[in-house]
Motif scaffolding. Structure first.
Motif, PDB file in Angstrom:
ATOM      1  N   THR A 101       0.830  -1.204   0.000  1.00 32.89           N
ATOM      2  CA  THR A 101       0.000   0.000   0.000  1.00 32.89           C
ATOM      3  C   THR A 101       0.861   1.249   0.000  1.00 32.89           C
ATOM      4  OG1 THR A 101      -1.410  -1.307   1.436  1.00 32.89           O
ATOM      5  CG2 THR A 101      -2.054   0.962   1.071  1.00 32.89           C
ATOM      6  N   TYR A 102       1.845   1.240   0.890  1.00 32.59           N
ATOM      7  CA  TYR A 102       2.725   2.410   0.990  1.00 32.59           C
ATOM      8  C   TYR A 102       3.536   2.607  -0.282  1.00 32.59           C
ATOM      9  CZ  TYR A 102       1.488   2.348   5.864  1.00 32.59           C
ATOM     10  OH  TYR A 102       0.781   2.383   7.024  1.00 32.59           O
ATOM     11  N   LEU A 103       4.001   1.479  -0.796  1.00 28.72           N
ATOM     12  CA  LEU A 103       4.817   1.545  -1.994  1.00 28.72           C
ATOM     13  C   LEU A 103       4.017   2.129  -3.162  1.00 28.72           C
ATOM     14  CD1 LEU A 103       7.692   0.637  -2.394  1.00 28.72           C
ATOM     15  CD2 LEU A 103       6.826  -1.376  -3.527  1.00 28.72           C
ATOM     16  N   LEU A 104       2.775   1.664  -3.259  1.00 23.68           N
ATOM     17  CA  LEU A 104       1.908   2.144  -4.327  1.00 23.68           C
ATOM     18  C   LEU A 104       1.681   3.644  -4.167  1.00 23.68           C
ATOM     19  CD1 LEU A 104       0.405   0.976  -6.749  1.00 23.68           C
ATOM     20  CD2 LEU A 104      -1.641   0.856  -5.341  1.00 23.68           C
ATOM     21  N   LEU A 105       1.482   4.069  -2.927  1.00 24.76           N
ATOM     22  CA  LEU A 105       1.311   5.489  -2.657  1.00 24.76           C
ATOM     23  C   LEU A 105       2.515   6.280  -3.147  1.00 24.76           C
ATOM     24  CD1 LEU A 105      -0.367   5.719   0.862  1.00 24.76           C
ATOM     25  CD2 LEU A 105      -1.251   6.514  -1.333  1.00 24.76           C
ATOM     26  N   ILE A 106       3.698   5.740  -2.852  1.00 25.72           N
ATOM     27  CA  ILE A 106       4.922   6.435  -3.284  1.00 25.72           C
ATOM     28  C   ILE A 106       4.942   6.553  -4.800  1.00 25.72           C
ATOM     29  CG2 ILE A 106       7.447   6.238  -3.421  1.00 25.72           C
ATOM     30  CD1 ILE A 106       7.370   4.924  -0.656  1.00 25.72           C
ATOM     31  N   VAL A 107       4.610   5.447  -5.480  1.00 27.81           N
ATOM     32  CA  VAL A 107       4.613   5.466  -6.938  1.00 27.81           C
ATOM     33  C   VAL A 107       3.616   6.509  -7.454  1.00 27.81           C
ATOM     34  CG1 VAL A 107       4.101   4.126  -9.009  1.00 27.81           C
ATOM     35  CG2 VAL A 107       5.379   3.084  -7.151  1.00 27.81           C
ATOM     36  N   ILE A 108       2.437   6.552  -6.811  1.00 28.76           N
ATOM     37  CA  ILE A 108       1.409   7.500  -7.269  1.00 28.76           C
ATOM     38  C   ILE A 108       1.872   8.945  -7.060  1.00 28.76           C
ATOM     39  CG2 ILE A 108      -0.921   8.351  -6.809  1.00 28.76           C
ATOM     40  CD1 ILE A 108      -1.672   5.393  -6.191  1.00 28.76           C
ATOM     41  N   VAL A 109       2.361   9.222  -5.848  1.00 27.35           N
ATOM     42  CA  VAL A 109       2.843  10.576  -5.556  1.00 27.35           C
ATOM     43  C   VAL A 109       3.929  10.975  -6.544  1.00 27.35           C
ATOM     44  CG1 VAL A 109       4.119  11.968  -3.880  1.00 27.35           C
ATOM     45  CG2 VAL A 109       2.246  10.495  -3.117  1.00 27.35           C
ATOM     46  N   PHE A 110       4.822  10.035  -6.757  1.00 32.38           N
ATOM     47  CA  PHE A 110       5.918  10.234  -7.677  1.00 32.38           C
ATOM     48  C   PHE A 110       5.418  10.582  -9.078  1.00 32.38           C
ATOM     49  CE2 PHE A 110      10.146   8.965  -9.173  1.00 32.38           C
ATOM     50  CZ  PHE A 110      10.876   9.434  -8.103  1.00 32.38           C
ATOM     51  N   SER A 111       4.414   9.806  -9.507  1.00 30.61           N
ATOM     52  CA  SER A 111       3.863  10.027 -10.844  1.00 30.61           C
ATOM     53  C   SER A 111       3.214  11.399 -10.937  1.00 30.61           C
ATOM     54  CB  SER A 111       2.823   8.951 -11.167  1.00 30.61           C
ATOM     55  OG  SER A 111       3.382   7.682 -10.964  1.00 30.61           O
ATOM     56  N   ILE A 112       2.503  11.764  -9.862  1.00 31.17           N
ATOM     57  CA  ILE A 112       1.841  13.069  -9.885  1.00 31.17           C
ATOM     58  C   ILE A 112       2.877  14.188  -9.974  1.00 31.17           C
ATOM     59  CG2 ILE A 112       0.433  14.670  -8.517  1.00 31.17           C
ATOM     60  CD1 ILE A 112      -1.058  12.169  -7.465  1.00 31.17           C
ATOM     61  N   VAL A 113       3.958  14.033  -9.213  1.00 35.25           N
ATOM     62  CA  VAL A 113       5.011  15.050  -9.247  1.00 35.25           C
ATOM     63  C   VAL A 113       5.571  15.183 -10.670  1.00 35.25           C
ATOM     64  CG1 VAL A 113       7.352  15.609  -8.476  1.00 35.25           C
ATOM     65  CG2 VAL A 113       5.640  14.824  -6.817  1.00 35.25           C
ATOM     66  N   ILE A 114       5.904  14.035 -11.259  1.00 33.48           N
ATOM     67  CA  ILE A 114       6.459  14.071 -12.611  1.00 33.48           C
ATOM     68  C   ILE A 114       5.449  14.699 -13.571  1.00 33.48           C
ATOM     69  CG2 ILE A 114       7.283  12.676 -14.567  1.00 33.48           C
ATOM     70  CD1 ILE A 114       8.344  10.679 -12.569  1.00 33.48           C
ATOM     71  N   ASN A 115       4.194  14.327 -13.370  1.00 39.77           N
ATOM     72  CA  ASN A 115       3.158  14.794 -14.275  1.00 39.77           C
ATOM     73  C   ASN A 115       2.935  16.303 -14.193  1.00 39.77           C
ATOM     74  OD1 ASN A 115       1.411  13.676 -16.287  1.00 39.77           O
ATOM     75  ND2 ASN A 115      -0.270  14.490 -15.038  1.00 39.77           N
ATOM     76  N   THR A 116       3.080  16.865 -12.994  1.00 36.84           N
ATOM     77  CA  THR A 116       2.905  18.311 -12.895  1.00 36.84           C
ATOM     78  C   THR A 116       4.042  19.039 -13.583  1.00 36.84           C
ATOM     79  OG1 THR A 116       3.623  17.963 -10.631  1.00 36.84           O
ATOM     80  CG2 THR A 116       1.369  18.744 -10.930  1.00 36.84           C
ATOM     81  N   ILE A 117       5.233  18.443 -13.521  1.00 42.42           N
ATOM     82  CA  ILE A 117       6.363  19.082 -14.198  1.00 42.42           C
ATOM     83  C   ILE A 117       6.241  18.896 -15.703  1.00 42.42           C
ATOM     84  CG2 ILE A 117       8.884  19.136 -14.442  1.00 42.42           C
ATOM     85  CD1 ILE A 117       9.030  18.131 -11.555  1.00 42.42           C
ATOM     86  N   ASN A 118       5.858  17.681 -16.097  1.00 40.15           N
ATOM     87  CA  ASN A 118       5.715  17.415 -17.520  1.00 40.15           C
ATOM     88  C   ASN A 118       4.498  16.542 -17.776  1.00 40.15           C
ATOM     89  OD1 ASN A 118       5.940  16.725 -20.178  1.00 40.15           O
ATOM     90  ND2 ASN A 118       8.175  16.513 -20.107  1.00 40.15           N
ATOM     91  N   PRO A 119       3.408  17.130 -18.267  1.00 44.10           N
ATOM     92  CA  PRO A 119       2.141  16.405 -18.427  1.00 44.10           C
ATOM     93  C   PRO A 119       2.193  15.274 -19.446  1.00 44.10           C
ATOM     94  CG  PRO A 119       1.842  18.791 -18.595  1.00 44.10           C
ATOM     95  CD  PRO A 119       3.291  18.539 -18.648  1.00 44.10           C
ATOM     96  N   VAL A 120       3.320  15.126 -20.132  1.00 44.82           N
ATOM     97  CA  VAL A 120       3.427  14.015 -21.074  1.00 44.82           C
ATOM     98  C   VAL A 120       3.339  12.686 -20.348  1.00 44.82           C
ATOM     99  CG1 VAL A 120       5.029  12.846 -22.644  1.00 44.82           C
ATOM    100  CG2 VAL A 120       4.720  15.319 -22.778  1.00 44.82           C
ATOM    101  N   PHE A 121       3.804  12.676 -19.090  1.00 43.97           N
ATOM    102  CA  PHE A 121       3.944  11.422 -18.352  1.00 43.97           C
ATOM    103  C   PHE A 121       2.661  10.621 -18.262  1.00 43.97           C
ATOM    104  CE2 PHE A 121       3.847   8.982 -14.418  1.00 43.97           C
ATOM    105  CZ  PHE A 121       4.910   8.135 -14.644  1.00 43.97           C
ATOM    106  N   MET A 122       1.569  11.306 -17.872  1.00 45.67           N
ATOM    107  CA  MET A 122       0.336  10.570 -17.614  1.00 45.67           C
ATOM    108  C   MET A 122      -0.507  10.327 -18.859  1.00 45.67           C
ATOM    109  SD  MET A 122      -0.368   9.564 -14.434  1.00 45.67           S
ATOM    110  CE  MET A 122      -0.385  10.014 -12.697  1.00 45.67           C
ATOM    111  N   THR A 123       0.072  10.418 -20.022  1.00 49.10           N
ATOM    112  CA  THR A 123      -0.725  10.118 -21.211  1.00 49.10           C
ATOM    113  C   THR A 123      -0.766   8.607 -21.423  1.00 49.10           C
ATOM    114  OG1 THR A 123       1.225  10.269 -22.587  1.00 49.10           O
ATOM    115  CG2 THR A 123      -0.102  12.265 -22.369  1.00 49.10           C
ATOM    116  N   VAL A 124      -1.841   8.156 -22.037  1.00 50.20           N
ATOM    117  CA  VAL A 124      -1.986   6.724 -22.298  1.00 50.20           C
ATOM    118  C   VAL A 124      -0.793   6.230 -23.111  1.00 50.20           C
ATOM    119  CG1 VAL A 124      -3.441   4.996 -23.392  1.00 50.20           C
ATOM    120  CG2 VAL A 124      -4.483   6.937 -22.212  1.00 50.20           C
ATOM    121  N   GLU A 125      -0.371   7.074 -24.047  1.00 49.18           N
ATOM    122  CA  GLU A 125       0.722   6.644 -24.921  1.00 49.18           C
ATOM    123  C   GLU A 125       2.001   6.375 -24.122  1.00 49.18           C
ATOM    124  OE1 GLU A 125       1.320   9.189 -28.227  1.00 49.18           O
ATOM    125  OE2 GLU A 125       2.967   8.003 -29.013  1.00 49.18           O
TER     126      GLU A 125
END
Lengths: 508, 338, 336
Positions: free
Chosen positions: C12-36
């Motif tokens: 659970t914690y690990l998944l949270l870290i991954v999610i937070v991490f993804s959100i951080v990357i995504n705010t800096i560069n929105p390309v990250f969270m694209t389906v592609e």
């Protein structure tokens, strides 16, 4: 006796030249609670392993319900199929698996199936627990359970395989009195269902409480089998050890007493372990501390030695408050601790005897440039080997080549080398044969007579009474009674106090 | 008994070493037994010899240090930057070298301290702790250099890696001195004694008044400093530093430690055995070079040798155990008869 | 599963870290969270995940395997060379060869570990060098360029199980690699959960002595474990080949510590017996995001090694610091 379930006849077994069992008989009736009792090293475990099909007997036979077992070579599975289940002291459980799986695992392996049906796993685990009226969360991991609960799981596991005889090896060595009582109630339930129990132990008091018949073995030979009702404590000890040990009680030389005691412990507390511990120790005294498992004896010893930080309280040496936060500190203040578990806490088993001894006194061996002098190291080791007459060809021999008694002398040597003023011995004769036991007691008395302050911790009340001039009784983390002069009391009386106090508290 | 077994282990090693040496000398005296070849061998092994000493020390305490190569890389990069930087400015070479050495020792001590803290204070298994710091230290080396190599050092500094004094290569002398010091440390100091004991059984050593935490932290700091020193020889010999250099040394260091009789479970090991292990590895390597085997074949040989040694140790142990039980039986029989 | 149990789980914690991490990357560069980008990540990390699952099974049994990468490259390089030499252009053939090589080399590991009872880390270090050395010495050292890669392999690398059209008409999709990963995950899960040999892997990792006493065949279980890890390495070898359409016998080797790191970060205990597939997959996700997406937030790729090291150090520090605190709470004096 009712119908016979198991009969071992004339079983002998020799290991590399040592006769472990010599023509031993053992008969257990159906639904009987039988006790196999003997000193450490008397051959108890060899016998149960032969019954369990782990070892092959050199001669003799094992019959179950009249049918001979292991006629064609040994096979553990044959014993299991005949209904014999052994619960070893370490319980052989899997800490990482759930309760349900631990209980059902033998059954699964037994049927030689390839797949796992979790429904069956849970239902058979549930059934086994119900049979002895227990309820434990089937999905809990075993590592999160107490020793007593683990034991129940081991018993349940035995039941899944249609056990008709359950052999319990030293089942009570790590559980509290309360838990022992609970275990005994389970054993009685098993008896009602016609299951025989072989209870293997060296703790006499429990043997009297639970068993119907007792088989006693000594040095690999059967000494006799008696109905429990015909024995009393003294008689049993006599039969078990083969001699009546005459101990002159240890008499404290009052002249050594000083105004300020050597050690005084004041108001020592540790949450969940012990509370309000006060006592003193004079030069030349042997102070005994006894109580049931879980009473806090070992915890106090380790607190004084800097291994178990108390929440509050003071320790004074010759009137001065000392702060001990590590064994290093304790040693520098002249305190030594011979730990309870020789194999895991006391000795580096594969290392040389000499190195085992000098580890506590390396500072003394330093010469120029702060380097260890090989000569001093050798001399120190050899001196102690000679002083305590440790039987070895040289100090370079590894400790694990020595007998239990000699190994314990190495631990003694290692601590005596530090020239302690206070020496705490936690279970000094655990796992040591009766002859060596006596010698170790003599060494301890001799040290006290020369002025060392000694605290001896043991759960053998007799050992405490024989060797200590003063005794503290502990229960549930408190000192419940102090006996000023050990000559004024008896073992029965002390045992009574310890257990009665327990019952009173439990009742209240 | 164990002592006898152990010394016989060293004796076996000695025999193997002599056999390989004699064999090579007979088969190709004109190539193997030449002054130049001996000299080149003596200047090749010290850098990885130091790493092997470090690995042995970690193993004696029952641990392992997977980060030594990365520490070498990290400190090597720092030293290289200091030294090559001094070429542009007017800093005298001597000052720059002193600076570089001090920096290497200081940085490696910090790296070792981190390993030690993770292992001794937090209780992370050594294999995991050093697996992590391995990436961390190598990563730092890469970040500092942006992945490029650093080269161009003062002339004097090159003497450390490739100079000779009366025909003896300087790196060899450095190795000999350090091996001697490590031997003294292990056999004659409290730290050394306690390292064996912590490796043998940390609970018992704690009950015996040994400060396990201190012993382990010291150990990992020492291994790191040895890795740092190895990096100095490395960059001086190669005249440049590139992060990622010397990764093959990790396997070789473990191989030589195990070959030299160090017990991966802790408690046993000696400089004597290790040095023989190094010599065996080096002369075999030299022999293979002369016979112009490819470096890939050598890779295969090292893997094979490591496995073979462990299998032999396993069989020897079984045999000795059998003999021990037999002799105990005989003793008991004799005692009974007497 | 209730919330309380969920909070107890490491994943659970690990998944949270991954999610937070993804959100951080995504705010800096929105390309990250694209389906592609996510499809692309799945394609490039499926092979790593399969290798990690092999290592996970080995760690469960109480061992460690650092030779998995050497086995993968052996499988890949032998397969491609055989295909080219024989002129057979068939992806199934490639898998068969690579898997056979993987099984054989896994069996070599198993022999040393189960019969001679050697320490697993040092053994697999040795076999890793042995396998790779043999490959380079006797099979070859030359890289196989894209021009020489059989078409069936290239086609396999482009195969999608789901395609989505971009606005400009071009397409992108979810690679077949993901399907293979799903199959491997399901099969491994079934083995671990529903077969006696799978339960045996947990048992020998949890308490070897008890497993022996209970009647498990430890050798058989260890054999299965190392062969299975070898098999998965063989599968990964071909996937890697199809992914990069290039075969260099020096690739893959050297990434083994990252793979172990992913598994350990996923909560698998190095002492054996405990760990989950979900955790392993999340661990791989974490490492992959670090490896592939630092560029997206403007950090050069040379920060990769540093960040991965950092994450491992932090991960193990938190895990073991927690253990220490828990042990203290239990007040057991055995753990001094």
């Amino acid at each position: 006796m009712s119908e016979v379930f198991l009969e071992a006849k004339g079983v002998s077994k020799t290991f590399v030249g040592v006769k472990a069992l010599d023509n031993v008989d053992l008969t257990i009736g159906k639904g009987e609670i039988h006790c196999l009792i003997g000193e450490n090293g008397s051959g108890k475990s060899t016998l149960i392993k032969i019954i369990g099909g782990v070892y092959k007997a050199d001669s003799g036979s094992v019959l179950i319900e009249g049918r001979e077992l292991h006629e064609h070579g040994i096979q553990a599975i044959e014993s299991i199929r005949a209904g014999v289940q052994i619960i070893y002291q370490d319980l052989s459980l899997f800490p990482n698996l759930t309760v349900a799986e631990n209980i059902s695992i033998n059954q699964m392996l037994e049927t030689n199936q390839q797949g796992v049906n979790w429904k069956t796993v849970r239902s058979s685990a549930k059934k086994a627990l119900e049979e002895i009226g227990e309820e434990i969360d089937l999905d809990e991991r075993v590592e999160n359970l107490s020793v007593a609960k683990k034991q129940i799981i081991a018993i349940s596991r035995a039941l899944t395989q249609n056990a008709k005889l359950i052999i319990m090896d030293e089942a009570t060595s790590a559980i509290t009195k309360e838990e022992v009582d609970h275990l005994f109630s389970i054993i009685l339930k098993l008896k009602e269902r016609g299951i025989s129990i072989l209870f293997v132990s060296h703790k006499l008091s429990e043997v009297f409480e639970i068993s119907e018949n007792i088989t006693i073995i000594r040095d690999g030979k059967k000494v006799g089998v008696y109905p429990t009702s015909e024995l009393d404590y003294e008689k049993l000890v006599f039969i078990m050890t083969g001699r009546k040990l005459e101990y002159a009680p240890y008499i404290y030389n009052e002249e050594m007493k000083e105004d300020v005691p050597l050690l005084s412990v004041e108001g020592l507390n540790k949450e969940f372990q012990f509370s309000d511990i006060n006592f003193t120790l004079q030069k030349g005294e042997i102070l005994g501390i006894t109580g049931l498992i879980g009473s806090g004896r070992t915890e106090i010893a380790q607190a004084i030695f800097g291994l178990n930080k108390p929440n509050s309280g003071t320790i004074k040496l010759k009137g001065k408050t000392v702060h001990i936060s590590s064994p290093e500190d304790a040693i520098s203040h002249g305190i030594a601790l011979l730990p309870e578990d020789r194999h895991h806490q006391g000795l580096f088993e594969a290392q040389a005897i000499g190195d085992n001894i000098v580890i506590t006194v390396l500072k003394k061996l330093l010469a120029g440039l702060n380097l260890i002098s090989p000569l001093k190291k050798q001399t120190e080791g050899d001196n102690w080997i000679k002083k305590l007459s440790i039987k070895t060809p040289s100090g370079a021999t590894p400790v694990n080549s020595l007998s239990g008694g000699n190994q314990q002398r190495v631990v003694l040597a290692k601590w005596l080398a530090t020239e302690p003023e206070v020496f705490i011995l936690d279970g000094p004769t655990i796992g040591i044969d009766i002859g060596s036991k006596h010698t170790i007691h003599e060494i301890i008395r001799d040290l006290a007579e020369k002025g060392m302050g000694i605290i001896m911790i043991s759960d053998e009340i007799q050992e405490i009474l024989d060797n200590c001039n003063r005794v503290l009784l502990m229960s549930k983390g408190r000192i419940i009674k102090e006996i000023e002069d050990s000559r004024t009391t008896t073992e029965e009386e002390l045992y009574d106090i310890v257990t009665r106090n327990y019952e009173v508290e439990a009742g209240a | 008994m164990k002592i006898k077994i152990k010394s016989s282990k060293n004796f076996t090693l000695f025999i193997i070493m002599m056999m390989i040496f004699i064999l090579l000398s007979i088969v190709m005296p004109s190539k193997f037994l030449t002054g130049i070849n001996l000299q080149s061998m003596a200047s090749q092994f010290p850098e990885f010899g130091l790493l092997a000493l470090a690995m042995m020390m970690a193993m004696i305490t029952g641990g392992i240090d997977l980060s030594i190569i990365s520490i070498s890389n990290f400190t090597g990069v720092i030293a290289a930057l200091i030294l090559s930087g001094s070429m542009d400015s007017s800093t005298p070479a001597g000052v720059a070298i002193l600076f570089a050495v001090v920096a290497v020792v200081a940085v490696s001590m910090v790296c070792g301290l981190l390993n030690g803290l993770l292992i001794a204070m937090i209780g992370v298994p050594p294999i995991l702790a050093t697996l992590g710091t391995q990436g961390l230290f190598l990563g730092l080396a890469i970040v500092i250099t942006k992945g490029h190599s650093v080269s161009g050092f003062p002339e004097v500094f090159m003497g450390l890696g490739s100079g000779t004094v009366i025909g003896i290569p300087v790196p060899f002398m450095i190795f000999a001195l350090i091996a001697f010091l490590v031997s003294v440390l292990l056999k004659r100091t409290r730290q050394g004694f306690n390292m064996f004991m912590v490796g043998a059984n940390p609970v018992v050593s704690k009950f015996s008044g040994v400060n396990n935490t201190k012993v382990l932290i010291n150990t990992y700091m020492l291994t790191a400093v040895l890795a740092g020193l190895a990096s100095l020889i490395m960059i001086s010999r190669v005249n440049s530093m590139r992060p990622g250099y010397g990764t093959a040394y990790l396997l070789q260091a473990i191989l030589v430690a195990v070959l030299g009789g160090t017990d991966p479970d802790g408690g046993f090991g000696s400089v004597k055995g290790l040095v023989m292990g190094i010599v065996i590895l080096q002369i075999t390597q030299s022999g293979l070079n002369i016979m112009s085997f490819s470096p890939f074949f050598k890779k295969f040989i090292w893997g094979f040798a490591l496995l073979a040694i462990m299998v032999i140790n396993f069989l020897l142990h079984k045999y000795n155990e059998k003999k021990r039980i037999q002799s105990m039986t005989d003793m008991k029989k004799a005692a009974k008869a007497g | 599963m209730n919330l309380k149990k969920l909070t107890k789980k490491n994943e659970t914690y690990l998944l949270l870290i991954v999610i937070v991490f993804s959100i951080v990357i995504n705010t800096i560069n929105p390309v990250f969270m694209t389906v592609e980008n996510i499809f692309d990540l799945l394609r490039s990390s499926s092979g790593t995940a399969i290798l990690a699952i092999g290592v996970f099974v080995v760690l469960l049994s109480g061992g460690i395997d650092v030779s998995c990468t050497a086995i993968a490259i052996c499988g890949q390089y032998i397969a491609i060379n055989v295909l080219i030499a024989s002129g057979v252009d068939n992806i199934v053939m490639a898998f068969l060869i690579s898997i056979s090589v993987g099984l054989a080399l896994g069996a070599v590991n198993a022999v040393f570990i189960s019969i001679f009872n050697l320490p697993t880390l040092i053994t697999t270090l040795g076999t890793s060098s042995l396998f790779h050395g043999l490959l380079l010495e006797f099979v070859g050292t030359k890289a196989v360029n894209v021009g020489n890669i059989p078409d069936s392999i290239k086609a396999f690398g482009k195969m999608n199980i789901l395609t989505i059209a971009r606005p400009d008409g071009t397409e992108y999709g979810l690679s077949i690699f993901f399907l293979i990963l799903v199959i491997v995950v399901v099969v491994t899960w079934l083995i671990l959960k529903f077969t006696m040999i799978g339960r045996g892997i947990y048992a020998i990792g949890g308490n070897r002595e008890a497993a022996q006493r209970t009647g498990y065949n430890i050798r058989k279980i260890q054999f299965f474990t190392y062969c299975y890890a070898g098999l998965l390495a063989g599968v990964m070898g071909v996937m890697h080949l199809a992914l990069i359409r290039y075969s260099n016998p020096n690739y893959i080797v050297g990434t083994e510590l990252n793979i172990i790191a992913a598994v350990v970060l996923g909560g698998t205990r190095i002492s054996g017996g405990t760990g989950t597939l979900t955790g392993t997959l999340i661990g791989v996700a974490l490492i992959t995001i670090l490896q592939k997406n630092l560029v997206l937030i403007g950090l050069s790729s040379y920060w990769q090694e540093f960040f991965i090291g950092m994450i491992i150090v932090l991960g193990v520090t938190i895990t073991y610091a927690q253990n220490k605190i828990n042990a203290r709470r239990k007040l057991s004096i055995d753990s001094v």
